[in-house]
Design an enzyme around this catalytic site. Structure first.
Site, short mmCIF file in Angstrom:
data_model
loop_
_atom_site.label_atom_id
_atom_site.label_comp_id
_atom_site.label_asym_id
_atom_site.label_seq_id
_atom_site.Cartn_x
_atom_site.Cartn_y
_atom_site.Cartn_z
N TRP A 279 0.78 -1.30 0.04
CA TRP A 279 0.17 -0.03 -0.15
C TRP A 279 0.90 1.24 0.00
O TRP A 279 1.74 1.45 0.69
CB TRP A 279 -0.96 0.09 1.15
CG TRP A 279 -1.67 1.33 1.29
CD1 TRP A 279 -3.00 1.22 0.79
CD2 TRP A 279 -1.57 2.33 1.81
NE1 TRP A 279 -3.60 2.76 1.03
CE2 TRP A 279 -2.54 3.31 1.80
CE3 TRP A 279 -0.32 2.87 2.88
CZ2 TRP A 279 -2.65 4.51 2.21
CZ3 TRP A 279 -0.36 4.21 3.22
CH2 TRP A 279 -1.47 4.85 3.10
N ASP A 283 1.00 6.60 -6.23
CA ASP A 283 0.21 7.71 -6.71
C ASP A 283 0.93 8.91 -6.73
O ASP A 283 0.77 9.91 -7.61
CB ASP A 283 -1.13 7.94 -5.97
CG ASP A 283 -1.09 7.91 -4.74
OD1 ASP A 283 -0.05 7.54 -4.03
OD2 ASP A 283 -2.24 8.12 -3.78
N ARG A 314 -8.13 -2.99 6.26
CA ARG A 314 -6.96 -3.23 5.33
C ARG A 314 -6.86 -4.58 4.88
O ARG A 314 -7.05 -5.52 5.61
CB ARG A 314 -5.78 -2.84 5.70
CG ARG A 314 -4.38 -2.53 4.73
CD ARG A 314 -3.30 -1.89 5.35
NE ARG A 314 -3.41 -0.52 5.80
CZ ARG A 314 -3.73 0.39 4.97
NH1 ARG A 314 -3.47 0.35 3.71
NH2 ARG A 314 -3.61 1.84 5.67
#
Length: 373
Positions: A279, A283, A314
Site C-alpha cells: 500500500w 500515486d 485493510r
C-alpha cells in the site's frame, strides 16, 4: 305614455336576451367542433401507434434495436410505395456529437451502502449495458471512448455497489465506455499500479479505439454526476474530496483514488511504476511523472469532486510499503526504465460478465529485501 315606454323597454330586453342566446349558441358550436377535431387527431395518432406496433419495421428508435433484414423473394417486406414513419425517418438522420454538458445530469447524489445489493439487481437496473460491461449512447456520438480500469482482489461486495452507482452515472454522462476489473491472481503482495498497467494493455487488445483511461479504486463512489468521467487536455484527478479526508484534498500533490489520462498522456509518462508492492506511494510517483514531463494535474471543483468511500479493513497482503518514500524521491531516475515499457505478466483468464469484463493476471511477487548488517 308610461305603458308605451314599458313596452319599448321590454322589447329591447327581449332582443338583448335573444342576441345573448344566439351568441351562446355560436360559442357552444365552436367549442363542439374544436373538441371533435381533437378527438379525430387523438384517434388518428392512436391508430398510427397501433400500426407501428403491429409492424416492427416501421419503428427502430428504441436503444440497441435494429431494423430487421428481409429475406429473398416471397418473404414479407414493406411496400416500396409505403411512406416511412416519423420515427423511422428520425433515426435515419446522422447522429450529432454528444453535448459537452449532458442534459440529463442530476447533480448531487445520495450515496449509501446500507441497502443489500446483488449483481442481479445491477443487471435489472442497466438493461442497455452490453456483455462485458460496455455501453454506447444511442442518441449521440460520444466524443471519447473510455476504458475504466479497477485494480482488484477479493472485493466482490464493494464491486456490486460500485457497478450499481457508476453504470447509471456513466450513461447519464453520455460516455462510450467499457469496465475492466483487473484481478490479481494468487495471494502475493498486492500491486495496484502494475495491475493498472496490465489493464491499459489488455483493454487496448479488446478494443484499440480506446483513447481515454480512467483508473478507479473499487471502494470510491462519486457523489455528483457532474464530475464527468472523460479525459482532458491535462491529466485529470477526479477524487478531490473524499469523506475520509473531510472532503478536502489531503495535500497538493495527491493523485490517488480516481484519476484519468488520455492514451498519449499515459504513454508520455511511460505508464505507471511496477515496483510499488503493497500500500502507498504509487500515486505520488505518478504525480511526479506527470510534473517531470511538463504536464499539470487538472481537477474538478471541490464541491463537485466529492466521493464516498466504502469502509473496510485493510486487505491482507497489502500492508504499507516501507520503501515507498525512498522510491518517490527517485522517480526522475526510474520512470524511463520502470513502467509500461518494462511490464511483464501472465494472462490467466479473460471473462466477460454481463456488467464488466474480468481480467485475471499473475504479476509476480516483490523482490526479496536485502538483509541488514
Amino acid at each position: 305614455m308610461t305603458r308605451l315606454l314599458l313596452g319599448v323597454t321590454l322589447e329591447r330586453i327581449c332582443k338583448a336576451v335573444l342576441l345573448l342566446c344566439l351568441l351562446h349558441f355560436v360559442i357552444i358550436m365552436i367549442l363542439y367542433f374544436d373538441v371533435y377535431a381533437q378527438h379525430l387527431d387523438f384517434f388518428s395518432r392512436f391508430n398510427a401507434r397501433n400500426v407501428s406496433r403491429a409492424h416492427p419495421f416501421s419503428n427502430s428508435s428504441r436503444p440497441n434495436s435494429t431494423v430487421p433484414s428481409y429475406g429473398p423473394a416471397g418473404a414479407d417486406a414493406p411496400s416500396p410505395s409505403a411512406k416511412p414513419s416519423t420515427n423511422q425517418s428520425a433515426t435515419e438522420k446522422p447522429l450529432q456529437p454528444c453535448q459537452e454538458t449532458p442534459p440529463g445530469l442530476v447533480g448531487r447524489l445520495l450515496i449509501e451502502f446500507s441497502s443489500p445489493m446483488s449483481m442481479e439487481r445491477v443487471q435489472r437496473e442497466n438493461p442497455d449495458v452490453r456483455q462485458g460491461g460496455k455501453y454506447t449512447p444511442p442518441d449521440c456520438l460520444p466524443r471519447q471512448k473510455v476504458a475504466i480500469l479497477i485494480p482488484f482482489r477479493h472485493r466482490e461486495h464493494h464491486l456490486k455497489y460500485w457497478l450499481h452507482y457508476l453504470h447509471p452515472i456513466l450513461r447519464r454522462q453520455k460516455v462510450a465506455y467499457g469496465i475492466y476489473i483487473i484481478n490479481q491472481f494468487g495471494e502475493d503482495t498486492f500491486n495496484r499500479a502494475k495491475l493498472l498497467n496490465v489493464g491499459f494493455l489488455e483493454a487496448l487488445k479488446d478494443d484499440e479505439e480506446y483513447d481515454c483511461f480512467i483508473f478507479s479504486d473499487v471502494d470510491l463512489i462519486p457523489m455528483d454526476d457532474r464530475n464527468l468521467y472523460r479525459c482532458y487536455e491535462q491529466p485529470r484527478h477526479f477524487a478531490v474530496g473524499m469523506d475520509k479526508f473531510g472532503f478536502r484534498l489531503p495535500y497538493a500533490g495527491y493523485f490517488g483514488g480516481v484519476s484519468g489520462l488520455s492514451k498519449s498522456q499515459f504513454l508520455k509518462i511511460n505508464g505507471f511504476p511496477n515496483e510499488y508492492w503493497g500500500w502507498g506511494g504509487e500515486d505520488d510517483d505518478i504525480f511526479n511523472r506527470i510534473s517531470l514531463n511538463g504536464m499539470k494535474v487538472s481537477r474538478p471543483d471541490i464541491r463537485i469532486g466529492r466521493y464516498r468511500m466504502i469502509k473496510h479493513e485493510r486487505d491482507k497482503h497489502n500492508e504499507p510499503n516501507p520503501q515507498r518514500f525512498t522510491k518517490i524521491q527517485n522517480t526522475k531516475m526510474t520512470m524511463k526504465r520502470d513502467g509500461i515499457s518494462s511490464l511483464q505478466y501472465r494472462l490467466v483468464e479473460v471473462s466477460r460478465q454481463p456488467m464488466y469484463t474480468n481480467i485475471t493476471v499473475e504479476i509476480g511477487r516483490p523482490p526479496p529485501r536485502l538483509a541488514r548488517g
